[in-house]
Design an enzyme around this catalytic site. Structure first.
Site, mmCIF file in Angstrom:
data_model
loop_
_atom_site.group_PDB
_atom_site.id
_atom_site.type_symbol
_atom_site.label_atom_id
_atom_site.label_comp_id
_atom_site.label_asym_id
_atom_site.label_seq_id
_atom_site.Cartn_x
_atom_site.Cartn_y
_atom_site.Cartn_z
ATOM 1 N N HIS A 1 1.120 49.940 7.375
ATOM 2 C CA HIS A 1 2.377 49.878 6.348
ATOM 3 C C HIS A 1 1.610 50.345 4.903
ATOM 4 O O HIS A 1 2.469 50.266 3.945
ATOM 5 C CB HIS A 1 2.826 48.301 6.203
ATOM 6 C CG HIS A 1 1.797 47.272 5.581
ATOM 7 N ND1 HIS A 1 0.990 46.816 6.447
ATOM 8 C CD2 HIS A 1 1.653 46.862 4.561
ATOM 9 C CE1 HIS A 1 0.175 45.979 5.784
ATOM 10 N NE2 HIS A 1 0.702 45.930 4.464
ATOM 11 N N ASP A 2 0.278 50.605 4.940
ATOM 12 C CA ASP A 2 -0.185 51.100 3.700
ATOM 13 C C ASP A 2 -0.618 52.499 3.511
ATOM 14 O O ASP A 2 -1.173 53.134 2.767
ATOM 15 C CB ASP A 2 -1.423 50.267 3.351
ATOM 16 C CG ASP A 2 -1.076 48.997 3.066
ATOM 17 O OD1 ASP A 2 -0.228 48.505 2.525
ATOM 18 O OD2 ASP A 2 -2.099 47.975 3.482
ATOM 19 N N ASP B 1 -5.646 39.545 4.916
ATOM 20 C CA ASP B 1 -5.447 40.354 3.833
ATOM 21 C C ASP B 1 -6.796 40.654 3.010
ATOM 22 O O ASP B 1 -7.401 39.580 2.470
ATOM 23 C CB ASP B 1 -4.407 39.960 3.250
ATOM 24 C CG ASP B 1 -4.067 40.962 2.189
ATOM 25 O OD1 ASP B 1 -3.324 42.348 2.710
ATOM 26 O OD2 ASP B 1 -3.857 41.011 0.784
ATOM 27 N N ASP C 1 0.166 37.065 9.102
ATOM 28 C CA ASP C 1 -0.472 37.665 7.942
ATOM 29 C C ASP C 1 -1.175 36.796 7.113
ATOM 30 O O ASP C 1 -0.136 35.653 6.467
ATOM 31 C CB ASP C 1 0.057 38.810 7.294
ATOM 32 C CG ASP C 1 -0.478 39.822 6.844
ATOM 33 O OD1 ASP C 1 -1.466 39.468 6.116
ATOM 34 O OD2 ASP C 1 0.023 41.037 6.958
ATOM 35 N N GLU D 1 -8.801 42.422 7.599
ATOM 36 C CA GLU D 1 -8.377 43.773 6.733
ATOM 37 C C GLU D 1 -9.516 44.270 5.889
ATOM 38 O O GLU D 1 -9.778 43.423 4.809
ATOM 39 C CB GLU D 1 -7.263 43.864 6.224
ATOM 40 C CG GLU D 1 -6.746 45.110 5.761
ATOM 41 C CD GLU D 1 -6.081 45.128 4.067
ATOM 42 O OE1 GLU D 1 -5.344 46.486 4.074
ATOM 43 O OE2 GLU D 1 -6.185 44.349 3.598
HETATM 44 C C1 NOJ Z 1 -3.207 44.876 1.863
HETATM 45 C C2 NOJ Z 1 -1.910 44.878 2.296
HETATM 46 O O1 NOJ Z 1 -1.854 45.550 3.474
HETATM 47 C C3 NOJ Z 1 -1.057 45.616 1.235
HETATM 48 O O2 NOJ Z 1 0.185 45.815 1.664
HETATM 49 C C4 NOJ Z 1 -1.001 44.866 0.029
HETATM 50 O O3 NOJ Z 1 -0.499 45.592 -1.204
HETATM 51 C C5 NOJ Z 1 -2.489 44.403 -0.542
HETATM 52 N N1 NOJ Z 1 -3.291 44.104 0.628
HETATM 53 C C6 NOJ Z 1 -2.446 43.339 -1.563
HETATM 54 O O4 NOJ Z 1 -2.196 42.010 -0.721
#
Ligand code: NOJ
Ligand code: CA
Length: 532
Positions: free
Chosen positions: A324-325, A200, A99, A263
């Protein structure tokens, strides 16, 4: 799997590093833990693991606040552990995707410490500093975790911009020194043999140079996160991003066979721009439509059609079922439909990404207030935005720590861990884990399921049924998914000579008696045409 375009054939498995396997009893997953579970990942049949950030970090956002891009946080182990993990994974033919967190650093990163030290600091311009306006912040931008995205710094009286926590200041990607320094950090890991990066919030890196106010969102509802009050017109997805990604891609392309995954939460039309002109952008701009589309056959069919329609022959699709979000798939659609979702993910055209624990059907886990970890839940409580429920530890066996830890897990285990775990589900031939394994094996074995064309099937009277054909040469497969709760009879010429290879119920296989089949509630069927 080793050929230049391995990521087109691969199945990617996301590991939330804190929650996969603890090896030293501190209740937090670590690199050595992941290494010890590589045999499980091979047994499951996946090809690549993406590991969430393991860099040194104050952990305000659990690793997405990086204070050193070129080391491992002691919580997760050391560079020695990392190298061992990479070597052992590669020895088994597994790829490692790291990541990469380019948009922001931790406020403890030495770059930011220096940047904030004075208005004339050498690295002042590495971050986004502005004077306030009318006694307030420079513009109306809102943090993704709520509140103003600007923080006034007493030392110099200026504000810095943070798209996430105030402890996550945004880097200024318009500064060539920043770009060069970040390219170097990528090379540090590429030299160590990592196979690629998930980058990210890639669509955030370039902002409007004039930092204009974002317009209000007319559709905003108070039940939504505060950030939704505004349309993110000026704070992200600036056209200049594509030049930045092209440079990042150039860094990766100096090494053989590396993958760049982005992402990017944008509507499909804007998402596909991230493949870049002449394919100079991300290999895989993450497609999150399955996380966002209501569980409705018509709506999903139309999303697939829209995506397929936007792709050119050179662009390779991908689908993500969990991360995970976002709430877990089984929490969203229930246990029965989670199996249908597995069949959907693993039979669509394009690289699938699955999220650890979804293969066990981990569902809704409620986190008692005193155990909340996610800063977003603390910032905007009561809206159900917290991400802890989808980050609970992996369930390996029926022991008190579920085989995840001998200590106290950093987040509570799902209450069903004693019943639903790798140990028990692997022995149950009809479990969701057995289903995942069968689907993965079938996909690996049959090129049509990976690379075949996609054609939607129109099913009369079956509004709850999503149907499509995957074809490659003479190999032809039919997928029928009942997203509803009643029996549906599907009658179609396309079913001539078809044979059930997998039912999501894992209780039937074999030839169809006629050109019709009855799908039970929440049943998905993977059928192979006999001529193939
Ligand atoms: C996306 C990540 O997947 C998330 O977990 C994070 O809080 C935010 N970006 C900020 O980096
Ligand atoms: Ca540990």
């Amino acid at each position: 799997m080793s050929h230049p375009l391995w990521w087109k054939e691969a199945i990617i498995y996301e590991i939330y590093a804190r929650s996969f396997q603890d090896s030293n009893g501190d209740g937090i997953g670590d690199l050595e833990g992941i290494r010890r579970r590589l045999d499980y990942l091979c047994w499951l049949g996946i090809d690549a693991i993406w590991i969430t950030p393991v860099y040194p970090s104050p952990m305000r956002d659990f690793g997405y606040d990086v204070s050193n891009y070129c080391d491992i946080d002691p919580i997760f182990g050391s560079l020695v552990d990392f190298d061992r993990l990479v070597a052992d994974a590669h020895a088994r033919g597994l790829k490692i995707v790291m990541d990469f967190v380019p948009n922001h650093t931790s406020d403890q990163h030495p770059w930011f410490v220096e940047s904030r030290s004075s208005r004339t600091a050498r690295r002042r311009d590495w971050y986004i500093w502005r004077d306030g306006k009318d006694g307030g912040p420079p513009n109306n931008w809102i943090s993704n975790f709520g509140g103003s995205a600007w923080e006034r710094d007493d030392a110099t009286g200026q504000y810095y911009y943070h798209a996430f926590l105030r402890e996550q200041p945004d880097l200024n990607w318009r500064n060539p020194e920043v770009r060069a320094a970040m390219h170097d950090t990528l090379r540090f890991w590429l030299d160590r043999g990592v196979d690629g990066f998930r980058m990210d919030v890639l669509w955030h890196l370039m902002k409007d140079p004039e930092l204009r106010d974002n317009p209000p969102n007319p559709a905003y509802q108070p039940s939504q996160a505060e950030i939704e009050k505004l349309l993110q017109v000026y704070s992200a997805d600036h056209p200049d991003i594509h030049g930045v990604i092209k440079e990042l891609r150039g860094v990766l392309d100096a090494y053989p066979d590396r993958v760049l995954i982005g992402e990017i939460y944008l509507p499909l039309q804007r998402l596909v721009a991230y493949y870049g002109e002449d394919m100079s952008g991300a290999h895989l701009p993450f497609n999150f439509q399955l996380l966002q589309t209501p569980w409705n056959a018509r709506m999903i069919a139309s999303v697939i059609a829209e995506y397929e329609g936007l792709l050119s022959p050179k662009t390779w699709p991908n689908w993500v079922l969990g991360n995970h979000d976002k709430p877990r798939i089984a929490a969203r659609v229930g246990q029965a439909q989670a199996r249908v979702a597995a069949m959907l993910l693993l039979t669509l055209r394009g690289t699938p990404t699955l999220y650890y624990g979804d293969e066990l059907g981990i569902g809704q886990v409620s986190i008692p207030p005193e155990r909340v970890q996610d800063p977003w839940e603390r910032n905007e409580p009561g809206l159900g935005l917290g991400r802890d429920p989808e980050r609970t530890p992996m369930q390996w066996d029926a022991s008190p720590g579920a085989g995840f830890t001998t200590g106290t897990p950093w987040l509570p285990l799902s209450p069903d861990a004693a019943a639903s775990n790798v140990d028990s589900l692997a022995r149950d031939e009809t479990s969701i884990l057995s289903l995942y394994r069968k689907l993965i094996a079938m996909r690996r074995e049959h090129p049509a399921l990976r690379a075949g064309s996609y054609t939607q099937l129109t099913i009369e009277g079956g509004d709850d049924v999503l149907g499509y054909i995957r074809q490659h040469g003479s190999e032809r497969w039919i997928v029928l998914l009942n997203l509803g709760a009643s029996d549906v009879t599907v009658q179609s010429d396309a079913l001539a000579g078809a044979r059930v290879r997998i039912s999501t119920h894992l209780d039937r296989e074999g030839d169809l008696a006629a050109e019709r089949v009855i799908l039970r509630p929440a049943e998905g069927l993977l059928l192979q045409q006999s001529s193939s």
